[in-house]
Design a protein around this motif. Structure first.
Motif, PDB file in Angstrom:
ATOM      1  N   ARG A 116       0.797  -0.914  -0.149  1.00 53.83           N
ATOM      2  CA  ARG A 116      -0.176   0.008  -0.178  1.00 53.83           C
ATOM      3  C   ARG A 116       0.989   1.064   0.205  1.00 53.83           C
ATOM      4  N   ARG A 117       0.143   2.042  -0.575  1.00 57.28           N
ATOM      5  CA  ARG A 117       1.063   3.299  -0.488  1.00 57.28           C
ATOM      6  C   ARG A 117       0.105   4.760  -0.219  1.00 57.28           C
ATOM      7  N   ALA A 118       0.063   5.515   0.985  1.00 57.70           N
ATOM      8  CA  ALA A 118      -0.327   6.539   0.996  1.00 57.70           C
ATOM      9  C   ALA A 118      -2.183   5.760   1.309  1.00 57.70           C
ATOM     10  N   LYS A 174       4.491   2.128 -10.810  1.00 54.95           N
ATOM     11  CA  LYS A 174       3.550   1.284 -10.317  1.00 54.95           C
ATOM     12  C   LYS A 174       3.750   2.330  -8.342  1.00 54.95           C
ATOM     13  N   VAL A 175       4.955   2.281  -8.223  1.00 55.43           N
ATOM     14  CA  VAL A 175       5.009   2.920  -6.022  1.00 55.43           C
ATOM     15  C   VAL A 175       5.480   4.616  -6.770  1.00 55.43           C
ATOM     16  N   ASP A 176       6.032   4.468  -7.331  1.00 53.44           N
ATOM     17  CA  ASP A 176       6.386   6.335  -7.758  1.00 53.44           C
ATOM     18  C   ASP A 176       5.606   6.946  -8.549  1.00 53.44           C
ATOM     19  N   ASP A 177       4.981   6.865  -9.348  1.00 56.21           N
ATOM     20  CA  ASP A 177       5.168   7.299 -10.775  1.00 56.21           C
ATOM     21  C   ASP A 177       3.810   8.167 -10.126  1.00 56.21           C
ATOM     22  N   ALA A 178       2.774   8.045  -8.833  1.00 55.00           N
ATOM     23  CA  ALA A 178       1.397   8.675  -9.127  1.00 55.00           C
ATOM     24  C   ALA A 178       1.633   9.451  -7.868  1.00 55.00           C
ATOM     25  N   PHE A 179       2.769   9.284  -6.851  1.00 54.23           N
ATOM     26  CA  PHE A 179       2.908  10.011  -5.572  1.00 54.23           C
ATOM     27  C   PHE A 179       4.334  10.231  -5.426  1.00 54.23           C
ATOM     28  N   ASP A 180       3.988  11.032  -4.548  1.00 53.62           N
ATOM     29  CA  ASP A 180       5.674  12.111  -4.212  1.00 53.62           C
ATOM     30  C   ASP A 180       5.493  11.980  -2.220  1.00 53.62           C
ATOM     31  N   PRO A 181       7.066  11.628  -2.105  1.00 51.55           N
ATOM     32  CA  PRO A 181       7.907  11.844  -3.220  1.00 51.55           C
ATOM     33  C   PRO A 181       8.674  10.926  -3.692  1.00 51.55           C
ATOM     34  N   LYS A 182       9.455  10.887  -4.164  1.00 50.57           N
ATOM     35  CA  LYS A 182       9.307   9.382  -4.731  1.00 50.57           C
ATOM     36  C   LYS A 182      10.707   8.267  -4.090  1.00 50.57           C
ATOM     37  N   LEU A 183      10.714   7.139  -4.048  1.00 51.04           N
ATOM     38  CA  LEU A 183      11.237   6.848  -3.466  1.00 51.04           C
ATOM     39  C   LEU A 183      12.113   5.914  -3.229  1.00 51.04           C
ATOM     40  N   GLY A 189      26.101   3.278 -11.343  1.00 55.10           N
ATOM     41  CA  GLY A 189      27.277   2.607 -11.251  1.00 55.10           C
ATOM     42  C   GLY A 189      26.599   1.272 -10.171  1.00 55.10           C
ATOM     43  N   VAL A 190      25.897   1.585  -9.397  1.00 51.88           N
ATOM     44  CA  VAL A 190      26.320   0.861  -7.872  1.00 51.88           C
ATOM     45  C   VAL A 190      24.380   0.220  -8.410  1.00 51.88           C
ATOM     46  N   GLY A 191      23.782   0.703  -8.568  1.00 50.73           N
ATOM     47  CA  GLY A 191      22.551   0.106  -8.618  1.00 50.73           C
ATOM     48  C   GLY A 191      21.069   0.993  -8.071  1.00 50.73           C
ATOM     49  N   TYR A 192      20.319   0.623  -7.210  1.00 49.25           N
ATOM     50  CA  TYR A 192      19.175   1.362  -6.606  1.00 49.25           C
ATOM     51  C   TYR A 192      19.756   1.290  -5.456  1.00 49.25           C
ATOM     52  N   SER A 193      18.735   1.730  -4.822  1.00 43.62           N
ATOM     53  CA  SER A 193      18.150   1.542  -3.670  1.00 43.62           C
ATOM     54  C   SER A 193      16.295   2.430  -2.665  1.00 43.62           C
ATOM     55  N   ILE A 194      16.504   2.068  -2.418  1.00 45.32           N
ATOM     56  CA  ILE A 194      14.817   2.646  -1.677  1.00 45.32           C
ATOM     57  C   ILE A 194      15.048   4.080  -0.364  1.00 45.32           C
ATOM     58  N   GLY A 195      14.581   4.821   0.193  1.00 45.22           N
ATOM     59  CA  GLY A 195      14.829   5.792   1.255  1.00 45.22           C
ATOM     60  C   GLY A 195      14.053   6.316   1.042  1.00 45.22           C
ATOM     61  N   HIS A 196      14.046   7.140   2.130  1.00 46.56           N
ATOM     62  CA  HIS A 196      12.902   8.792   2.421  1.00 46.56           C
ATOM     63  C   HIS A 196      14.029   9.788   1.799  1.00 46.56           C
ATOM     64  N   GLY A 197      14.980  10.170   1.693  1.00 45.91           N
ATOM     65  CA  GLY A 197      15.814  10.835   1.215  1.00 45.91           C
ATOM     66  C   GLY A 197      15.883  10.594  -0.473  1.00 45.91           C
ATOM     67  N   ALA A 198      14.976  10.136  -1.170  1.00 47.05           N
ATOM     68  CA  ALA A 198      15.754   9.754  -2.474  1.00 47.05           C
ATOM     69  C   ALA A 198      15.129  11.171  -2.917  1.00 47.05           C
ATOM     70  N   GLN A 199      16.725  11.421  -4.264  1.00 43.63           N
ATOM     71  CA  GLN A 199      16.429  12.369  -4.576  1.00 43.63           C
ATOM     72  C   GLN A 199      15.640  11.620  -6.561  1.00 43.63           C
ATOM     73  N   PRO A 200      14.692  13.040  -6.752  1.00 43.21           N
ATOM     74  CA  PRO A 200      14.123  12.210  -8.119  1.00 43.21           C
ATOM     75  C   PRO A 200      15.015  12.404  -9.473  1.00 43.21           C
TER      76      PRO A 200
END
Lengths: 200, 482
Positions: A116-118, A174-183, A189-200
């Protein structure tokens, strides 16, 4: 730092005290490394575990990751490699393994297999769910594509460079497009991370 | 059309030539020897005749007359019938006896000249216009009563010539016959003795880089052929060692590269995480990390291939359903195909069982589909088909993409080979994916084949030994359908 010579005393130490990291050999007297790992995780001890083994069969590797190992080093190894792997694990910090994980307003329920998101229910495919679960369990950590493939796919998909990117893109839609902030954040070079302070 | 440069032809030709030469020399010596012998025999006969006439008849002549002599000689020798020439000349009386003309008319006794002094007590040959020759022996004799006679006895050469002609004819007929018989026999023998070489050639042709451990059959003949087969075997062994050496080298080199690469990667990741705020540095490190990852992948792939080639990889083999594996793997790849709007269709026959390492075989399917996605344009089509043909299980991945140029087709499974360098590097491959596929297939006693038409698409076909279906498998296959 404590050293245990067999599986049982190691398990006792790890469940009694709070450690930053456990280096676990699979070939141990009394209780073997695999059992120690499973017991630790069933008792909800979330300490990062680095496994040492002589077996580098892919099936073994995948099995241990599934049992909750964080990293894996095949003997014989260079001491320098053990050192950097330890450093890398310590950087990540402890991992949450409770049934519900939250990152900002994003919520993933492992048992109910729901996201679920929001407050809004999001439908994910099985692969997208595993990917999100792996990212959220390691929230704040940057996960390399290789690590993601090893956890979410089989080793066979290693050669395909863009499979992770494709799935992350779908997940984002599905998770980020319709919401803010982007997570979900791409680390070049490394990969991906999910977190509060994600920059767009 | 016979190959005139072939060893078989040349040896047979030499052999036939030598044999013909020998036969000609032999025939000539037989001919000449026989001629001399017959000549000599004839001469001896004539001498004996002269002597007989002299001693037995002429010695009695004083008592008898010439008519008696004529009767005696005619009775004893019948010169007309036998074609002989006999003449007896008395020093004073002249010719006392002269044989009549022979019935076959080879010569005319009246026209035979008297021997010159030089030809006395010897033989001479006379040649007639008709071509006939006459050998005449003459002998002088002085009887005790003082009469001197010259006795001449001659016989036509004709008889000798008949014999010699017969011999010549025999030789002329039989020699070509014998020579051609020898040619045929020699050709057959050469063929027979060269057959082991043929066998060696066939076996040597069958040896490629994948079965260098095989050896040629050694012909235990203790001669050139045995040495040839042994030295070929030693050459194959040296090749085998060289190949093994190369594989060992790549295995060792990639193994050694693995650890420093991992360390480099982890350290860089650490820096990237610690300097999250510094965008410029993060970009540089990110780029360095991307290259490290690429290098790691190449090293890993190389290690896998060389270990598979050396036979070091322990396969975790079990019985598995190739169709099911293909369906689940293709399912996971579907999203990748959809990214390029490529259709991914799968058609799998039920119950195609093989023995294999699940992860490795999955890698085969993944690499083949990935390869097809890379080389198929947007809105193309990829088809995966699993089925059985006889006693082999077939997995085919076909696309209607760019295809492979004919000149590149034999090389697509070579390490680091790329048909179009620029295009492939952009798509991220190092040119090892298909090499891995080939190595895995070989480790499963299988084969990979490729066919392609440039611009029309490619088709890769994996053939693995099929596990026979048992009675209860039929039931389980049917269950799966439900």
């Amino acid at each position: 730092m404590d050293v245990a010579a067999d599986g049982k005393s190691g398990l006792d130490l790890a469940t009694t005290y709070h450690y930053d990291l456990v280096i676990l050999d699979l070939m141990l007297p009394i209780l073997d490394g695999g059992q120690v790992l499973r017991r630790l995780r069933t008792e909800n001890v979330q300490v990062p575990v680095l496994i040492l083994t002589a077996r580098d069969a892919v099936a073994d590797k995948v099995g241990n990751f599934e049992a909750g190992a964080d990293d894996y080093l095949t003997k014989p190894f260079a001491f320098a490699e053990l050192l950097v792997r330890v450093k890398a694990l310590l950087r990540r910090g402890p991992v949450s393994r409770s049934s519900v994980v939250r990152v900002a307003d994003l919520e993933l329920d492992r048992l109910a297999q729901q996201v679920r998101r929001a407050g809004k229910r999001i439908d994910l495919t099985a692969k997208e769910f595993s990917l999100l679960e792996y990212l959220m369990s390691n929230a704040g950590r940057v996960l390399s594509r290789t690590m993601i493939i090893e956890h979410v796919w089989d080793h066979s998909f290693d050669g395909i460079t863009n499979i992770v990117d494709v799935y992350v893109r779908h997940l984002r839609s599905k998770v980020d497009d319709a919401f803010d902030p982007k997570l979900i954040r791409t680390v070049r070079g490394v990969g991906y991370s999910i977190g509060h302070g994600a920059q767009p | 059309m016979m190959n005139t440069r072939s060893l078989r032809f040349r040896i047979t030709a030499w052999y036939a030539g030598l044999l013909a030469g020998t036969l000609i020399v032999f025939g000539a010596s037989v001919y000449l020897g026989l001629e001399r012998y017959l000549d000599w025999t004839l001469q001896r006969t004539l001498v004996a005749e002269c002597r007989t006439i002299s001693t037995e008849l002429l010695s009695q002549l004083p008592a008898k007359d010439t008519a008696w002599l004529e009767t005696e000689i005619n009775e004893a020798y019948a010169p007309e019938v036998n074609g002989l020439f006999i003449r007896v000349v008395h020093q004073n009386k002249g010719v006392v006896y002269l044989s009549g003309a022979p019935k076959d008319g080879t010569f005319d006794p009246w026209r035979i000249p008297f021997p010159s002094d030089k030809e006395m007590d010897g033989s001479r040959k006379l040649q007639f216009e008709s071509g006939n020759r006459l050998l005449i022996n003459s002998m002088t004799l002085t009887t005790p009563d003082g009469n001197r006679f010259t006795v001449e006895s001659g016989a036509p050469y004709h008889q000798i010539e008949v014999v010699l002609h017969g011999l010549l004819l025999t030789l002329a007929i039989y020699m070509p016959f014998v020579v051609s018989l020898a040619v045929a026999g020699g050709y057959w023998l050469m063929r027979r003795s060269l057959q082991p070489v043929d066998e060696i050639t066939k076996r040597a042709e069958g040896i490629t880089s994948t079965n260098l451990s095989e050896r040629l059959p050694v012909i235990r003949s203790g001669d050139e052929l045995e040495r040839l087969s042994m030295s070929l075997n030693r050459m194959i062994e040296r090749l085998d060692n060289a190949f093994e050496h190369i594989n060992r080298f790549s295995a060792d080199a990639s193994h050694e590269l693995r650890t420093p690469l991992t360390i480099l990667q982890l350290e860089l990741e650490g820096i990237a995480q610690n300097h999250r705020r510094d965008a410029a540095l993060g970009d540089q490190i990110g780029s360095a990390l991307e290259e490290t990852h690429r290098m790691s992948r190449i090293v890993e792939s190389l290690l896998t291939i060389s270990r598979l080639d050396v036979g070091e990889v322990k396969m975790d083999k079990s019985r598995l359903d190739l169709g099911e594996l293909a369906v689940s793997t293709a399912g996971e790849m579907k999203l990748l195909a959809e990214e390029k709007s490529i259709g991914l269709r799968i058609h799998a026959e039920a119950g195609v069982q093989v023995v294999g390492d699940r992860i490795r075989l999955q890698q085969v399917i993944v690499n083949l589909i990935d390869n097809s996605i890379k080389y198929t344009q947007v809105s193309g089509m990829i088809e995966v088909r699993v089925g059985r043909e006889g006693n082999i299980a077939v997995l085919a991945v076909s696309d209607n993409g760019l295809g492979i140029p004919a000149h590149a087709l034999p090389h697509v499974f070579e390490r680091f080979y790329r048909a179009d360098k620029a295009r492939s590097r952009a798509s991220g491959g190092a040119g090892l994916g298909l090499s891995i596929v080939k190595a895995i297939c070989a480790a499963h006693n299988g084969e990979i084949k490729v066919s392609s038409q440039e611009g029309r698409g490619s088709s890769f076909r994996v053939e693995l030994p099929l596990l026979p279906l048992f009675a209860n498998d039929g039931a389980s296959a049917a269950l799966r359908e439900i």
